[in-house]
Design an enzyme around this catalytic site. Sequence first.
Site, PDB file in Angstrom:
ATOM      1  N   ILE A  37      -8.048  -1.385   4.738  1.00 17.90           N
ATOM      2  CA  ILE A  37      -9.477  -1.156   4.582  1.00 17.90           C
ATOM      3  C   ILE A  37     -10.052  -2.094   3.530  1.00 17.90           C
ATOM      4  O   ILE A  37     -11.242  -2.396   3.519  1.00 17.90           O
ATOM      5  CB  ILE A  37      -9.746   0.323   4.222  1.00 17.90           C
ATOM      6  CG1 ILE A  37     -11.223   0.667   4.419  1.00 17.90           C
ATOM      7  CG2 ILE A  37      -9.262   0.643   2.815  1.00 17.90           C
ATOM      8  CD1 ILE A  37     -11.535   2.137   4.295  1.00 17.90           C
ATOM      9  N   LEU A  54      -8.222   3.687   8.601  1.00 16.02           N
ATOM     10  CA  LEU A  54      -7.297   4.477   9.410  1.00 16.02           C
ATOM     11  C   LEU A  54      -7.926   5.755   9.947  1.00 16.02           C
ATOM     12  O   LEU A  54      -7.456   6.304  10.953  1.00 16.02           O
ATOM     13  CB  LEU A  54      -6.046   4.811   8.593  1.00 16.02           C
ATOM     14  CG  LEU A  54      -5.138   3.629   8.237  1.00 16.02           C
ATOM     15  CD1 LEU A  54      -4.063   4.078   7.259  1.00 16.02           C
ATOM     16  CD2 LEU A  54      -4.514   3.026   9.487  1.00 16.02           C
ATOM     17  N   PHE A  73       2.498   1.040   6.188  1.00 16.10           N
ATOM     18  CA  PHE A  73       2.417   1.226   4.741  1.00 16.10           C
ATOM     19  C   PHE A  73       1.002   1.597   4.310  1.00 16.10           C
ATOM     20  O   PHE A  73       0.705   1.623   3.120  1.00 16.10           O
ATOM     21  CB  PHE A  73       2.864  -0.051   4.018  1.00 16.10           C
ATOM     22  CG  PHE A  73       4.354  -0.218   3.951  1.00 16.10           C
ATOM     23  CD1 PHE A  73       5.042   0.014   2.770  1.00 16.10           C
ATOM     24  CD2 PHE A  73       5.076  -0.610   5.074  1.00 16.10           C
ATOM     25  CE1 PHE A  73       6.420  -0.141   2.710  1.00 16.10           C
ATOM     26  CE2 PHE A  73       6.453  -0.760   5.023  1.00 16.10           C
ATOM     27  CZ  PHE A  73       7.128  -0.518   3.833  1.00 16.10           C
ATOM     28  N   GLY A  74       0.125   1.872   5.272  1.00 17.75           N
ATOM     29  CA  GLY A  74      -1.257   2.173   4.957  1.00 17.75           C
ATOM     30  C   GLY A  74      -1.450   3.579   4.448  1.00 17.75           C
ATOM     31  O   GLY A  74      -0.594   4.454   4.619  1.00 17.75           O
ATOM     32  N   SER A 113       8.101   8.865   1.626  1.00 12.19           N
ATOM     33  CA  SER A 113       8.231   8.873   0.168  1.00 12.19           C
ATOM     34  C   SER A 113       9.286   9.860  -0.298  1.00 12.19           C
ATOM     35  O   SER A 113       9.507  10.902   0.333  1.00 12.19           O
ATOM     36  CB  SER A 113       6.886   9.238  -0.461  1.00 12.19           C
ATOM     37  OG  SER A 113       7.003   9.435  -1.849  1.00 12.19           O
ATOM     38  N   TYR A 138       0.092  14.417  -1.940  1.00 15.47           N
ATOM     39  CA  TYR A 138       0.629  13.174  -1.396  1.00 15.47           C
ATOM     40  C   TYR A 138       1.942  13.433  -0.672  1.00 15.47           C
ATOM     41  O   TYR A 138       2.146  12.990   0.464  1.00 15.47           O
ATOM     42  CB  TYR A 138       0.820  12.163  -2.526  1.00 15.47           C
ATOM     43  CG  TYR A 138       1.604  10.934  -2.130  1.00 15.47           C
ATOM     44  CD1 TYR A 138       1.076   9.999  -1.245  1.00 15.47           C
ATOM     45  CD2 TYR A 138       2.882  10.705  -2.642  1.00 15.47           C
ATOM     46  CE1 TYR A 138       1.796   8.864  -0.879  1.00 15.47           C
ATOM     47  CE2 TYR A 138       3.596   9.583  -2.297  1.00 15.47           C
ATOM     48  CZ  TYR A 138       3.049   8.669  -1.413  1.00 15.47           C
ATOM     49  OH  TYR A 138       3.769   7.552  -1.057  1.00 15.47           O
TER      50      TYR A 138
END
Length: 269
Positions: A37, A54, A73-74, A113, A138
């Site tokens: 972005i 996205l 990886f976005g 992650s 997250y």
Amino acid sequence: MSKPFRRILLTGAAGGLGRQLRGPVKDFADVVRLADIADMGEAQEGEEIVQCDLADRDAVLRMCEGVDAVLHFGGISTETPFAPIMNANILGMVNLYEAVHKHGIRRVVFASSNHTMGMYRTTDMVDATMPLRPDGYYGVSKVFGESLSRFYWDRFGIETVCIRIGSCFPEPANRRMLSTYISLDDLVELLRCSLTAPRVGHTITFGVSDNPSVWWDDRHARHLGFVPKDNSAKFASMFPAGDYPPVDDLATIYQGGGFLYSGPQYPQE
């Protein structure tokens, strides 16, 4: 030497890891389509640039057109309030996999992650079959991503390797990172293995170098053929043996480290 793919997509190309991977991943394809972005600068030789939110379904569908494989990886990569994480990491993930499905893309490498397992203690040894224990919004979004990718494998046969990335920095910033460290070279090799292994189905692997102190058992991903070359031992002198944080520090007790302080807080008395 011919490259494994004609065109691959790297999302999050303007992010911390995306910027570092922009050069190395050119070894994987004739053309690398870079998407984010944010501004990514000018396209270099062998690159295409696509600015994309996205959360925009139609834009994501266009972003994925003509792509053979995706390195995803976005999204948001830190602990924040839930709304931006929901748009980028959850809605964005749904949009991506729907586009992957519609365009017939057969393999995705998803930057998950270690924070999917952040509420395990640092005395625990964790493997990919154990219950997920995220340490914040997250981590929850990455749990969702792993589950969604599993659904698209079971339902549609789209292969995904979910890499629970540790800490990919030039050197560890604290003692915790002696256990979570992964060098950039090792991460690039893990991406190569994830893209080119003959069959991966739905694989969860831990993105970590060959560190002396480990929390993660990666035996369920041996079929990828990844063998790390680096380790964190050379950085141990940066953190003297007597320089330990308090034993009651949440960042010491739990594998999620500082995310235990940046995520949702307990109510104040």
